[in-house]
Design a protein around this motif. Structure first.
Motif, short mmCIF file in Angstrom:
data_model
loop_
_atom_site.label_atom_id
_atom_site.label_comp_id
_atom_site.label_asym_id
_atom_site.label_seq_id
_atom_site.Cartn_x
_atom_site.Cartn_y
_atom_site.Cartn_z
N UNK A 167 -71.00 32.47 -104.61
CA UNK A 167 -70.79 33.69 -103.82
C UNK A 167 -69.79 33.41 -102.71
N UNK A 168 -70.01 32.31 -101.98
CA UNK A 168 -69.19 32.03 -100.81
C UNK A 168 -67.73 31.79 -101.17
N UNK A 169 -67.50 31.29 -102.38
CA UNK A 169 -66.12 30.99 -102.77
C UNK A 169 -65.32 32.25 -103.13
N UNK A 170 -66.03 33.37 -103.31
CA UNK A 170 -65.32 34.62 -103.59
C UNK A 170 -64.60 35.10 -102.33
N UNK A 171 -63.39 35.54 -102.47
CA UNK A 171 -62.61 36.02 -101.33
C UNK A 171 -63.36 37.16 -100.62
N UNK A 219 -66.25 37.06 -99.16
CA UNK A 219 -67.72 37.03 -99.25
C UNK A 219 -68.38 36.80 -97.89
N UNK A 220 -67.86 35.85 -97.13
CA UNK A 220 -68.46 35.55 -95.82
C UNK A 220 -68.33 36.75 -94.88
N UNK A 221 -67.16 37.40 -94.93
CA UNK A 221 -66.93 38.59 -94.11
C UNK A 221 -67.93 39.68 -94.49
N UNK A 263 -63.99 28.68 -93.86
CA UNK A 263 -62.63 28.92 -94.34
C UNK A 263 -62.49 30.31 -94.94
N UNK A 264 -63.58 30.81 -95.49
CA UNK A 264 -63.57 32.17 -96.03
C UNK A 264 -63.34 33.18 -94.89
N UNK A 265 -63.93 32.91 -93.72
CA UNK A 265 -63.71 33.80 -92.57
C UNK A 265 -62.30 33.63 -92.03
N UNK A 266 -61.79 32.40 -92.07
CA UNK A 266 -60.41 32.15 -91.62
C UNK A 266 -59.43 32.99 -92.44
N UNK A 267 -59.70 33.12 -93.72
CA UNK A 267 -58.86 33.95 -94.60
C UNK A 267 -58.87 35.41 -94.17
N UNK A 268 -59.96 35.82 -93.53
CA UNK A 268 -60.11 37.23 -93.13
C UNK A 268 -59.65 37.47 -91.70
N UNK A 269 -58.95 36.52 -91.13
CA UNK A 269 -58.36 36.73 -89.80
C UNK A 269 -59.15 36.17 -88.65
N UNK A 270 -60.22 35.47 -88.94
CA UNK A 270 -60.97 34.85 -87.85
C UNK A 270 -60.24 33.60 -87.37
N UNK A 320 -70.87 39.34 -95.72
CA UNK A 320 -72.21 38.98 -95.23
C UNK A 320 -72.33 39.33 -93.75
N UNK A 321 -71.30 39.00 -92.98
CA UNK A 321 -71.35 39.32 -91.54
C UNK A 321 -71.39 40.83 -91.31
N UNK A 322 -70.64 41.57 -92.12
CA UNK A 322 -70.64 43.03 -91.95
C UNK A 322 -72.01 43.62 -92.27
N UNK A 323 -72.67 43.02 -93.22
CA UNK A 323 -74.02 43.47 -93.57
C UNK A 323 -74.98 43.29 -92.39
N UNK A 324 -74.71 42.27 -91.59
CA UNK A 324 -75.56 42.03 -90.42
C UNK A 324 -75.36 43.10 -89.35
N UNK A 325 -74.19 43.77 -89.40
CA UNK A 325 -73.86 44.74 -88.36
C UNK A 325 -73.25 44.05 -87.17
N UNK A 326 -73.04 44.80 -86.10
CA UNK A 326 -72.51 44.25 -84.85
C UNK A 326 -71.07 43.77 -84.94
N UNK A 327 -70.36 44.13 -86.02
CA UNK A 327 -68.98 43.64 -86.12
C UNK A 327 -67.99 44.78 -85.89
#
Lengths: 326, 91
Positions: A309-313, A315-317, A165-172, A319-326
């Motif tokens: 951590x995950x509940x912070x607006x 946060x999931x995005x 749901x955190x990613x859904x908030x970010x447009x996923x 983490x994915x950005x830290x992985x790269x490839x986005x």
């Protein structure tokens, strides 16, 4: 045929069921499917029928349990190549190879029990159809954005829904937060949503209140989570996605999020934990190979992150950005 | 284990390729999971057809630069392990 429902890649026709199965408020009550438009017809080879019940299967012996945690609810007969599904007084004999199910449904049971009962029965019925024929179910969340598919697998209470749901908030786009379908029409398996209902624990429901379109009440079997429909789902649940990233969210992460790559050999058992038992009518190897292909074709990452951590607006995005490839 | 005995992979043990020369086996009866290297894979392929130790040694000598003696020792050891794990049966 009274009603035909469209799923990601096939059609299911319910025949003469108007009297015993009153129309559901939502298409198949939370399954990822939509009724066909007027004048639109399913292709015959992709259409399954459900017929009225004519009695129990002959020679019920040598059954194999296929629902790992509920072996008594769904049984497979190798001799008959058919499943018997039960939920209370409701029964179905499902023959995926013949593309038909014979149903015995008690309307009073559905009326008197909570709404999830009807949904649960029909969801399982669909799983029976799919079990040996064209696809199998995989537990996890499926998301995509700009053509990038992400599949998130996680044990209970690890924050999977919060992450999704955190990613859904970010447009996923969230295709499914619970069960997905996997099929392998070619070399790369495709994944789609199976259930449209998202189950939320009370604290998660409060955090993501603004994303909820409709509350459905307690709908999961253990009775501690509430089912909801989210806003802006549209037909996302009907789309098939090729996941390029598989995330394995671990339970009990600390105050700082960490991640590490996972080898295919280590990812496969993690994926196996999210499927039903494999051996249903000799299709176990095809499923095992599809899971391996899914792992081979994706970047595999293990993540540890505490719920705070995950509940912070965002946060999931992050983490994915830290992985790269986005 | 006698050299002339033949073995066959159990039907409910399924196989999938992991890439980089690795192969996974899953015993569906116990849901136990195993991985094989390239040598193990050559042996497993023979075992799916029901092969004797002699046939397995021949396959290994053809696939890798090993002597029949080296191949025989490795194969015997590996077969012993597979048999102990219940992944193969005698035919």
């Amino acid at each position: 045929m009274n009603r035909v429902w469209r799923f990601p890649f096939f059609f299911l026709g319910f025949q003469d069921l108007e009297e015993v199965l009153p129309p559901l408020e939502e298409p198949l009550g939370g399954l990822c499917c939509l009724p066909l438009e007027e004048g639109e017809e399913g292709k015959p080879e992709e259409t399954f029928l459900c017929l009225p019940w004519e009695g129990p299967p002959p020679g019920e012996k040598g059954f194999l349990p296929v629902f790992a945690k509920e072996p008594d609810r769904l049984r497979f007969s190798p001799e008959e190549k058919a499943f018997t599904l039960t939920l209370g007084p409701n029964r179905a004999l499902v023959s995926p190879a013949r593309g038909e199910a014979r149903l015995h449904l008690e309307p009073r049971d559905f009326q008197e029990q909570s709404p999830w009962r009807k949904r649960r029965f029909l969801t399982d019925l669909i799983l029976c159809f799919l079990a040996d024929r064209i696809a199998f179910s995989l537990h996890g969340s499926l998301l995509s954005r700009d053509g990038l598919g992400v599949f998130l697998a996680a044990p209970r209470s690890s924050g999977k829904t919060t992450f999704a749901l955190s990613l859904l908030e970010e447009g996923w786009t969230l295709h499914s937060d619970d069960y997905c379908l996997v099929r392998s029409p070619g070399r790369s398996p495709l994944v789609s949503g199976l259930r449209r209902v998202v189950h939320l624990a009370p604290d998660t429901a409060k955090r993501f209140e603004h994303l909820v379109e409709k509350r459905l009440g307690i709908t999961n079997l253990s009775g501690e989570k509430e089912g909801v429909f989210l806003k802006s789902r549209g037909e996302a649940c009907l789309q098939e996605v090729q996941p390029r990233i598989l995330l394995f969210l671990e339970k009990g992460g600390g105050e700082k999020s960490t991640w590490e790559p996972v080898l295919v050999r280590d990812a496969l058992p993690l994926l196996l934990e999210q499927t039903l038992a494999l051996d249903t009518g000799g299709m176990g190897e095809a499923r095992f190979q599809a899971l391996a292909a899914l792992a081979r074709g994706a970047r595999l990452v293990r993540i540890r992150a505490g719920r705070e951590i995950l509940e912070r607006r965002g946060a999931a995005q992050a983490i994915l950005e830290e992985l790269g490839n986005l | 284990m006698m050299a002339e005995e033949a073995y066959k992979a159990r039907e409910d043990v399924v196989m999938a390729e992991l890439g980089d020369g690795e192969t996974a086996l899953l015993d569906q009866a116990s849901m136990r999971y195993f991985t094989l290297n390239e040598t193990g894979r050559v042996i497993w392929d023979r075992l799916r057809e029901g092969a004797s130790l002699q046939e397995i040694v021949k396959a290994l000598v053809e696939a890798f630069e090993v002597t029949p003696q080296e191949a025989g020792e490795s194969a015997r050891e590996f077969l012993e392990e597979l048999f102990m794990e219940g992944l193969v049966r005698k035919v």
